[in-house]
Scaffold this motif. Structure first.
Motif, PDB file in Angstrom:
ATOM      1  N   UNK A 255       0.866  -1.177   0.000  1.00 24.31           N
ATOM      2  CA  UNK A 255       0.000   0.000   0.000  1.00 24.31           C
ATOM      3  C   UNK A 255       0.902   1.226   0.000  1.00 24.31           C
ATOM      4  N   UNK A 256       0.797   2.008  -1.052  1.00 21.54           N
ATOM      5  CA  UNK A 256       1.591   3.230  -1.189  1.00 21.54           C
ATOM      6  C   UNK A 256       0.644   4.411  -1.114  1.00 21.54           C
ATOM      7  N   UNK A 257       0.930   5.327  -0.193  1.00 21.45           N
ATOM      8  CA  UNK A 257       0.113   6.533  -0.040  1.00 21.45           C
ATOM      9  C   UNK A 257       0.976   7.743  -0.369  1.00 21.45           C
ATOM     10  N   UNK A 258       0.553   8.486  -1.377  1.00 21.40           N
ATOM     11  CA  UNK A 258       1.213   9.752  -1.706  1.00 21.40           C
ATOM     12  C   UNK A 258       0.614  10.824  -0.817  1.00 21.40           C
ATOM     13  N   UNK A 259       1.474  11.594  -0.156  1.00 29.04           N
ATOM     14  CA  UNK A 259       1.019  12.583   0.810  1.00 29.04           C
ATOM     15  C   UNK A 259       0.185  13.671   0.140  1.00 29.04           C
ATOM     16  N   UNK A 260      -0.724  14.207   0.923  1.00 30.45           N
ATOM     17  CA  UNK A 260      -1.591  15.273   0.451  1.00 30.45           C
ATOM     18  C   UNK A 260      -2.710  15.495   1.443  1.00 30.45           C
ATOM     19  N   UNK A 261      -3.680  16.281   1.061  1.00 32.96           N
ATOM     20  CA  UNK A 261      -4.826  16.540   1.931  1.00 32.96           C
ATOM     21  C   UNK A 261      -5.602  15.248   2.181  1.00 32.96           C
ATOM     22  N   UNK A 285       6.405  14.732  -0.557  1.00 29.74           N
ATOM     23  CA  UNK A 285       6.668  15.441  -1.811  1.00 29.74           C
ATOM     24  C   UNK A 285       8.091  15.165  -2.273  1.00 29.74           C
ATOM     25  N   UNK A 286       8.232  14.792  -3.533  1.00 28.35           N
ATOM     26  CA  UNK A 286       9.549  14.520  -4.093  1.00 28.35           C
ATOM     27  C   UNK A 286      10.059  13.121  -3.858  1.00 28.35           C
ATOM     28  N   UNK A 287       9.425  12.345  -2.953  1.00 29.61           N
ATOM     29  CA  UNK A 287       9.832  10.967  -2.715  1.00 29.61           C
ATOM     30  C   UNK A 287       9.222  10.048  -3.763  1.00 29.61           C
ATOM     31  N   UNK A 288       9.892   8.932  -3.991  1.00 32.80           N
ATOM     32  CA  UNK A 288       9.433   8.002  -5.013  1.00 32.80           C
ATOM     33  C   UNK A 288       9.717   6.569  -4.572  1.00 32.80           C
ATOM     34  N   UNK A 289       8.891   5.661  -5.033  1.00 34.69           N
ATOM     35  CA  UNK A 289       9.158   4.249  -4.791  1.00 34.69           C
ATOM     36  C   UNK A 289      10.363   3.830  -5.621  1.00 34.69           C
ATOM     37  N   UNK A 290      11.007   2.708  -5.269  1.00 30.32           N
ATOM     38  CA  UNK A 290      12.170   2.272  -6.042  1.00 30.32           C
ATOM     39  C   UNK A 290      11.816   1.993  -7.500  1.00 30.32           C
ATOM     40  N   UNK A 291      12.775   2.185  -8.364  1.00 29.27           N
ATOM     41  CA  UNK A 291      12.592   1.864  -9.771  1.00 29.27           C
ATOM     42  C   UNK A 291      12.235   0.389  -9.899  1.00 29.27           C
ATOM     43  N   UNK A 292      11.192   0.094 -10.659  1.00 30.40           N
ATOM     44  CA  UNK A 292      10.724  -1.278 -10.788  1.00 30.40           C
ATOM     45  C   UNK A 292       9.552  -1.612  -9.885  1.00 30.40           C
ATOM     46  N   UNK A 293       9.285  -0.759  -8.892  1.00 32.04           N
ATOM     47  CA  UNK A 293       8.117  -0.952  -8.037  1.00 32.04           C
ATOM     48  C   UNK A 293       6.868  -0.705  -8.874  1.00 32.04           C
ATOM     49  N   UNK A 294       5.801  -1.490  -8.691  1.00 32.75           N
ATOM     50  CA  UNK A 294       4.606  -1.290  -9.517  1.00 32.75           C
ATOM     51  C   UNK A 294       3.963   0.077  -9.368  1.00 32.75           C
ATOM     52  N   UNK A 295       4.232   0.774  -8.238  1.00 33.49           N
ATOM     53  CA  UNK A 295       3.672   2.112  -8.047  1.00 33.49           C
ATOM     54  C   UNK A 295       4.662   3.212  -8.415  1.00 33.49           C
ATOM     55  N   UNK A 296       5.785   2.844  -9.029  1.00 36.76           N
ATOM     56  CA  UNK A 296       6.793   3.854  -9.376  1.00 36.76           C
ATOM     57  C   UNK A 296       6.217   4.842 -10.392  1.00 36.76           C
ATOM     58  N   UNK A 297       6.400   6.119 -10.103  1.00 36.10           N
ATOM     59  CA  UNK A 297       5.924   7.158 -11.008  1.00 36.10           C
ATOM     60  C   UNK A 297       4.499   7.599 -10.774  1.00 36.10           C
ATOM     61  N   UNK A 299       1.473   9.401  -8.928  1.00 34.04           N
ATOM     62  CA  UNK A 299       1.445  10.635  -8.152  1.00 34.04           C
ATOM     63  C   UNK A 299       0.105  10.805  -7.455  1.00 34.04           C
ATOM     64  N   UNK A 300       0.039  11.854  -6.622  1.00 34.20           N
ATOM     65  CA  UNK A 300      -1.218  12.185  -5.962  1.00 34.20           C
ATOM     66  C   UNK A 300      -2.156  12.866  -6.951  1.00 34.20           C
ATOM     67  N   UNK A 301      -3.421  12.877  -6.615  1.00 35.58           N
ATOM     68  CA  UNK A 301      -4.447  13.421  -7.487  1.00 35.58           C
ATOM     69  C   UNK A 301      -4.975  14.735  -6.913  1.00 35.58           C
ATOM     70  N   UNK A 302      -4.782  15.810  -7.660  1.00 29.97           N
ATOM     71  CA  UNK A 302      -5.358  17.120  -7.302  1.00 29.97           C
ATOM     72  C   UNK A 302      -4.996  17.559  -5.894  1.00 29.97           C
ATOM     73  N   UNK A 303      -3.767  17.258  -5.466  1.00 30.01           N
ATOM     74  CA  UNK A 303      -3.322  17.665  -4.141  1.00 30.01           C
ATOM     75  C   UNK A 303      -3.867  16.840  -3.005  1.00 30.01           C
ATOM     76  N   UNK A 304      -4.671  15.813  -3.305  1.00 28.34           N
ATOM     77  CA  UNK A 304      -5.212  14.953  -2.265  1.00 28.34           C
ATOM     78  C   UNK A 304      -4.264  13.804  -1.977  1.00 28.34           C
ATOM     79  N   UNK A 305      -4.274  13.341  -0.735  1.00 25.09           N
ATOM     80  CA  UNK A 305      -3.555  12.102  -0.420  1.00 25.09           C
ATOM     81  C   UNK A 305      -4.166  10.990  -1.268  1.00 25.09           C
ATOM     82  N   UNK A 306      -3.293  10.180  -1.861  1.00 28.62           N
ATOM     83  CA  UNK A 306      -3.749   9.189  -2.840  1.00 28.62           C
ATOM     84  C   UNK A 306      -3.092   7.850  -2.541  1.00 28.62           C
ATOM     85  N   UNK A 307      -3.914   6.815  -2.483  1.00 25.12           N
ATOM     86  CA  UNK A 307      -3.419   5.468  -2.174  1.00 25.12           C
ATOM     87  C   UNK A 307      -3.436   4.598  -3.417  1.00 25.12           C
ATOM     88  N   UNK A 308      -2.432   3.724  -3.502  1.00 19.11           N
ATOM     89  CA  UNK A 308      -2.372   2.687  -4.528  1.00 19.11           C
ATOM     90  C   UNK A 308      -2.177   1.361  -3.812  1.00 19.11           C
TER      91      UNK A 308
END
Length: 346
Positions: A255-261, A285-297, A299-308
């Motif tokens: 579970x990857x959560x991109x920070x945001x509101x 902000x500015x952090x990324x999963x390792x290259x090859x991770x399925x969630x690599x690249x 991002x969050x949606x419209x400034x909201x915290x976003x989970x994958x």
């Protein structure tokens, strides 16, 4: 000793001629747990003071007040998971304090762990200490998103590799190669009162691979599995930790959560679900999963915290609604690809 107060005291503290435990009397009030009237309680308190004064004249019995690194590691992981699930930040804080104590009092100048600490006295660390504390560090990392804990885990697994590895058969010995006075070195994956260190290391390596993307950790997990897989066919009963690690290796839920509101709400939704083999990562902000991770690249949606939610090499669509995230996680299935889970309730 108590004179005329003896009968009253014995009646309230379960004292009998034949005893209440293996011929002896252990003072207790389980038969009369409720407080008596204040006059009686005052008389009982005075009797206790007399008995205590007499006991203080004898040598006190020994007590076990040592601190063990492996047991603390298990407790730290449990406090983090329970604290998140039940909203007890004080439990998570206690886990952090216990971890800090082990770092401050139970490691040497080279960063090697001690197994036990008692009033400043220490003993050389064992496999189980490194396994449980590495697991604890990874749990704290997933709870607090502090890279310090991830670095601690990586340091400890390298020390384990240097001092405990069985280069011939794989796996790790219970004791380091420089432990004094050894006749032989034990190596197995059997659980005892606590989970096996060799068993826990499968989970540790699996989590390290998923969190860092370093292929060496995946290779070590596979090597660890291969070292003890034959034991499963012979007798699987004492291998629960090993089998649990194997399950984590094969069936992780990332579970990857991109920070945001709304980040706190998404985290609460994750914590509210029982998700075996969960590997959680919160990216700022500015952090990324390792290259090859399925969630690599992603991002969050419209400034909201976003989970994958990622299972294997497949990730869900972005999820910004806590209710939808909890629904997706409740069955340990990734959200369906065709459903737009990005849209919040309006």
């Amino acid at each position: 000793m108590l004179g005329p107060e003896a009968a009253l005291f014995k009646a309230h503290y379960d004292v009998h001629r034949i005893g209440n435990w293996e011929g002896r009397s252990i003072l207790n009030r389980s038969e009369k747990p409720d407080l008596a009237d204040p006059t009686i309680e005052s008389r009982l308190a005075a009797a206790r003071e007399k008995l205590l004064a007499a006991r203080d004249g004898r040598e006190r019995p020994g007590r076990d007040h040592k601190v063990l690194a492996d047991w603390n590691g298990l407790a730290i992981s449990a406090l983090c998971l329970a604290g998140g699930a039940l909203g007890r930040d004080d439990w998570i804080e206690a886990a952090g304090q216990a971890f800090a104590f082990v770092l401050a009092q139970m490691t040497d100048a080279q960063g090697r762990l001690h197994h036990s600490w008692c009033a400043g006295r220490t003993h050389l660390g064992l496999l189980d200490d490194y396994a449980a504390m590495s697991r604890a560090a990874l749990t704290l990392y997933q709870t607090r998103s502090d890279p310090y804990y991830l670095a601690c885990a990586e340091t400890w697994v390298e020390l384990l590799e240097a001092h405990f590895r069985d280069a011939e058969r794989g796996g790790y010995f219970l004791t380091p190669q420089d432990a004094p006075g050894l006749i032989t070195r034990i190596r197995n994956a059997f659980d005892h009162a606590t989970p096996s260190g060799n068993g826990m290391m499968v989970e540790v390596f699996s989590s390290l691979f998923l969190l860092t993307g370093k292929g060496e950790y995946r290779a070590r997990a596979e090597r660890q599995i291969g070292a003890f897989a034959g034991e499963v066919a012979r007798n699987a009963i004492p291998l629960a930790a090993f089998l649990s690690g194997l399950d984590a290796f094969a069936n992780s839920v990332q579970i990857v959560i991109r920070a945001g509101t709304g980040e706190r709400e998404l985290l609460d939704a994750v914590q509210a679900c029982c998700i075996p083999n969960r590997v959680l990562r919160v990216l700022g902000a500015g952090e990324q999963t390792p290259l090859g991770h399925p969630a690599h690249g992603k991002e969050s949606i419209s400034g909201k915290a976003t989970a994958y939610v990622c299972i294997g090499e497949t990730c869900s669509l972005p999820v910004t609604d806590p209710e939808l995230l909890q629904l997706a996680l409740s069955g340990r299935q990734a959200p369906p690809v065709g459903q737009n889970l990005e849209v919040s309730h309006v």
